[in-house]
Design an enzyme around this catalytic site. Structure first.
Site, short mmCIF file in Angstrom:
data_model
loop_
_atom_site.label_atom_id
_atom_site.label_comp_id
_atom_site.label_asym_id
_atom_site.label_seq_id
_atom_site.Cartn_x
_atom_site.Cartn_y
_atom_site.Cartn_z
N GLN A 43 0.79 -1.23 0.00
CA GLN A 43 0.00 0.00 0.00
C GLN A 43 0.83 1.28 0.00
O GLN A 43 0.31 2.33 -0.38
CB GLN A 43 -0.96 0.00 1.19
CG GLN A 43 -2.03 -1.07 1.07
CD GLN A 43 -2.95 -1.09 2.27
OE1 GLN A 43 -2.64 -1.71 3.27
NE2 GLN A 43 -4.05 -0.39 2.19
N HIS A 63 -1.92 -5.15 -12.54
CA HIS A 63 -1.42 -4.96 -13.91
C HIS A 63 -2.30 -5.67 -14.94
O HIS A 63 -2.11 -5.48 -16.15
CB HIS A 63 0.03 -5.48 -14.02
CG HIS A 63 1.00 -4.62 -13.27
ND1 HIS A 63 2.28 -5.04 -12.96
CD2 HIS A 63 0.90 -3.37 -12.76
CE1 HIS A 63 2.92 -4.09 -12.29
NE2 HIS A 63 2.10 -3.07 -12.16
N ARG A 101 3.67 0.29 12.91
CA ARG A 101 3.34 -1.03 12.36
C ARG A 101 3.47 -0.96 10.84
O ARG A 101 2.86 -0.11 10.20
CB ARG A 101 1.89 -1.40 12.72
CG ARG A 101 1.50 -2.72 12.11
CD ARG A 101 0.02 -3.05 12.23
NE ARG A 101 -0.21 -4.28 11.47
CZ ARG A 101 -1.35 -4.62 10.89
NH1 ARG A 101 -2.41 -3.86 11.01
NH2 ARG A 101 -1.43 -5.74 10.22
N HIS A 146 1.19 -9.28 4.64
CA HIS A 146 -0.04 -8.48 4.55
C HIS A 146 -0.57 -8.58 3.11
O HIS A 146 -0.53 -7.62 2.36
CB HIS A 146 0.27 -7.03 4.95
CG HIS A 146 -0.92 -6.19 5.31
ND1 HIS A 146 -1.04 -5.52 6.50
CD2 HIS A 146 -2.05 -5.89 4.62
CE1 HIS A 146 -2.18 -4.84 6.53
NE2 HIS A 146 -2.81 -5.05 5.39
N GLU A 191 -5.40 -9.95 8.94
CA GLU A 191 -6.80 -10.15 8.54
C GLU A 191 -7.01 -11.30 7.57
O GLU A 191 -7.52 -11.10 6.46
CB GLU A 191 -7.35 -8.87 7.88
CG GLU A 191 -7.81 -7.84 8.84
CD GLU A 191 -8.54 -6.66 8.14
OE1 GLU A 191 -8.96 -6.80 6.98
OE2 GLU A 191 -8.69 -5.62 8.78
N ASN A 331 -8.25 -5.60 14.27
CA ASN A 331 -8.60 -4.43 13.48
C ASN A 331 -10.09 -4.20 13.63
O ASN A 331 -10.87 -5.14 13.60
CB ASN A 331 -8.28 -4.66 11.99
CG ASN A 331 -6.80 -4.89 11.75
OD1 ASN A 331 -5.97 -4.64 12.63
ND2 ASN A 331 -6.46 -5.35 10.55
N TYR A 333 -13.26 -1.28 12.52
CA TYR A 333 -13.65 -0.06 11.82
C TYR A 333 -15.10 0.32 12.06
O TYR A 333 -15.43 1.47 12.21
CB TYR A 333 -13.43 -0.24 10.31
CG TYR A 333 -11.98 -0.25 9.92
CD1 TYR A 333 -11.29 0.94 9.68
CD2 TYR A 333 -11.26 -1.44 9.81
CE1 TYR A 333 -9.95 0.94 9.33
CE2 TYR A 333 -9.92 -1.44 9.47
CZ TYR A 333 -9.26 -0.25 9.23
OH TYR A 333 -7.93 -0.25 8.90
N GLU A 397 -5.45 -1.79 13.90
CA GLU A 397 -5.98 -0.85 12.91
C GLU A 397 -7.29 -0.31 13.45
O GLU A 397 -8.15 -1.06 13.88
CB GLU A 397 -6.29 -1.53 11.56
CG GLU A 397 -5.08 -1.93 10.76
CD GLU A 397 -5.45 -2.60 9.43
OE1 GLU A 397 -6.55 -2.35 8.89
OE2 GLU A 397 -4.62 -3.37 8.94
#
Ligand code: NAG
Ligand code: NAG
Ligand code: NAG
Ligand code: NAG
Length: 497
Positions: A43, A63, A101, A146, A191, A331, A333, A397
């Site tokens: 990322q 790609h 992290r 990851h 995750e 994590n 959210y 996260e």
């Protein structure tokens, strides 16, 4: 009434009398508590073909001619953190963060994906990065994997193939051996349940295997074995000398039962929202939660299959996976409400988990797919405390998107609400939380959303070849928090500029 009940009652009286003043105390971070922020290799790093790096599954996925990523974006350059990491770390230091992290790119270290060849240049990048984090007084918190595994493994079915367990374990051994003297906190994988759902049950993440109600189960099964293998490799070959800790990072979303007093549904909600991946590792008995095993089994039978679509662990694997942790990384959210779905006329569950997930329309929306439900933070932490006997937890996260630009008041509101619930869970309810990590430090390549979602505390101009960084308002707020050691509301520090 036994002595414990009396003791509990006494505490209750004390708490009832203490009132508002304690509410303030609850907002202090406990001694040794670590706050930091996060990224992952694909990322932010860019430099996709530099340092002899081999192709990863995300290089391939972005790609492809028919790439489904928004704007056909790629991580070829991303934030160019491969070259700009010192600038990033200096900004973290300025805020006062205690840890960073980040993840390692498998094919930057092993260009072929296998340990026949180790890239010294790739390793050197991570040694320099880790040393810089330490030099600036922070602790490196390293995710070994990851989501960006070597491309060729995709052609073998990726995580649906049990060979991945060995491939991953060999990679982890190299990483511990080469970098372990510099690192105390390791997360094996990030995750897995989300990667399996989106990349194996569906086609919106690499590798896009798209085998619903089948691919994701095979995938998570092998992920859990791979995690356990790496944990035991560390335990047997490196722990005595290196003295670090090894855990795993799961997506644990709070699911609120509807009706709210249905305790069985509350349990099933936890088992579907968090425990599919965590129960085999963190529960006393190991293995997947019974309700998932039963329901997927029953559905498979009714479909005429002679086996369950949920693979079974042998007793040896149940034992190897159970207890393979030094901490639980989660994590979080947003949240969902969960409702029971009755069986269909033929006896099948309408979906494998037998529950429906709903968004409560009273939960506020804020700029993106995620609803702001801070009470979910307390809910999930207390449930983990109760179900898994209060293991050490790191929030790995938590964060929200904001609009382009400097003024991210909505992010401050979001982080305040979630951190407050976390502090109540720690200081009032005794949850064993050791650290908190904001996702993300920089605006980043957000997987299939490309560069259309801005999670960064720091804005990145992706049209600028230099990828100029501009810290947002939230960094000034966090700096005050780090300085004072307690949570402060934006209203209490006056105007931020
Ligand atoms: C690496 O990729 C870039 C495009 O992102 C390209 O311009 C460059 O030529 C490539 N370098 C090598 C060595 O292949
Ligand atoms: C949505 O949340 C509100 C506030 O927490 C609660 O009162 C209500 O019961 C929920 N709505 C539904 C439909 O469950
Ligand atoms: C996000 O939340 C902030 C603070 O609560 C609010 O001012 C803003 O309008 C919200 N933004 C959106 C798009 O909902
Ligand atoms: C981003 O960078 C481009 C190219 O340097 C520049 O033209 C543009 O004004 C920048 N955008 C912002 C918001 O600074």
């Amino acid at each position: 009434m036994d002595q414990f009940t009396i003791f509990g009652f006494f505490i209750f009286i004390l708490r009832s009398c203490s009132g508002i003043q304690h509410e303030e105390d609850y907002l202090k971070f406990p001694p040794g508590f670590s706050i930091g922020s996060a990224s992952s290799a694909y990322q932010v790093e860019g430099a996709w073909n530099v340092s002899g790096k081999g192709p990863s599954v995300w290089d391939w996925f972005t790609h492809k001619k028919d790439s489904i990523v928004v704007g056909q974006a790629t991580g070829d350059i991303a934030c160019d953190s491969y070259h700009k990491y010192k600038e990033d770390i200096a900004m973290m230091k300025d805020i006062g963060f205690r840890h960073y992290r980040f993840s390692l790119s498998w094919t930057r270290i092993l260009p072929t994906g296998l340990p026949d060849k180790i890239s010294q240049e790739g390793l050197q990048y991570y040694k320099d990065l880790i040393d810089e984090v330490r030099r600036q007084g922070m602790e490196p918190f390293v995710t070994i994997y990851h989501w960006d595994h070597p491309e060729f493994m995709t052609r073998l079915g990726s995580w649906t193939n049990e060979l991945m367990v060995q491939y991953y374990a060999e990679y982890a051994r190299v990483v511990f051996r080469e970098l372990g003297s510099r690192v105390k906190l390791w997360a094996t994988v990030n995750e897995p349940e989300q990667n399996c759902r989106l990349g194996f049950g569906r086609d919106v993440h690499a590798p896009g295997i798209n085998l619903p109600h089948f691919g994701e189960y095979l995938c998570l099964h092998n992920y859990l074995k791979a995690h356990a293998r790496a944990y035991h490799i560390y335990d047997e070959e490196f722990r005595a000398e290196q003295g670090g800790q090894v855990g795993i990072v799961h997506l644990c979303e709070p699911f609120f039962p509807q009706p709210s007093d249905d305790l069985e549904l509350k349990r099933i909600g936890f088992e579907t929202g968090c425990a599919w991946g965590t129960y085999p590792i963190f529960s006393k008995e190991g293995n997947y939660p019974q309700v998932l095993r039963d329901r997927i089994n029953e559905n498979s039978k009714l479909e005429g299959l002679p086996f369950s679509r949920l693979p079974e662990f042998s007793p040896e694997w149940i034992e190897r996976i159970r207890g393979s942790f030094d901490f639980l990384g989660i994590n979080i959210y947003t949240a969902r409400e969960v409702r029971a779905l009755p069986r269909e006329a033929n006896g099948k569950w309408p979906n494998d988990f037998g529950v429906e997930l709903i968004i409560n329309e009273t939960w506020p929306e804020n700029n993106s797919w995620l609803r702001v439900v801070p009470q979910g933070m307390g809910e999930i932490l207390r449930t983990i405390r109760d179900v898994y006997d209060n293991p050490p937890v790191y929030i790995m996260e938590n964060g929200a998107t904001s609009a382009k630009g400097f003024k991210d008041y909505n992010r401050i509101e979001y982080l305040y609400g979630y951190m407050k619930e976390m502090l109540l869970a720690i200081n009032r309810d005794g949850c064993n939380v050791k650290g908190y990590t904001v996702w993300s430090f920089l605006d980043s390549f957000e997987w299939s959303d490309g560069y259309s979602d801005f999670f960064g505390l720091v804005e990145v101009n992706f049209s600028d070849p230099k990828r100029k960084r501009t810290p947002r308002l939230s960094t000034k707020w966090l700096k005050q928090i780090m300085k004072k050691g307690r949570l402060i509301n934006i209203k209490d520090i006056g105007q931020l500029h």
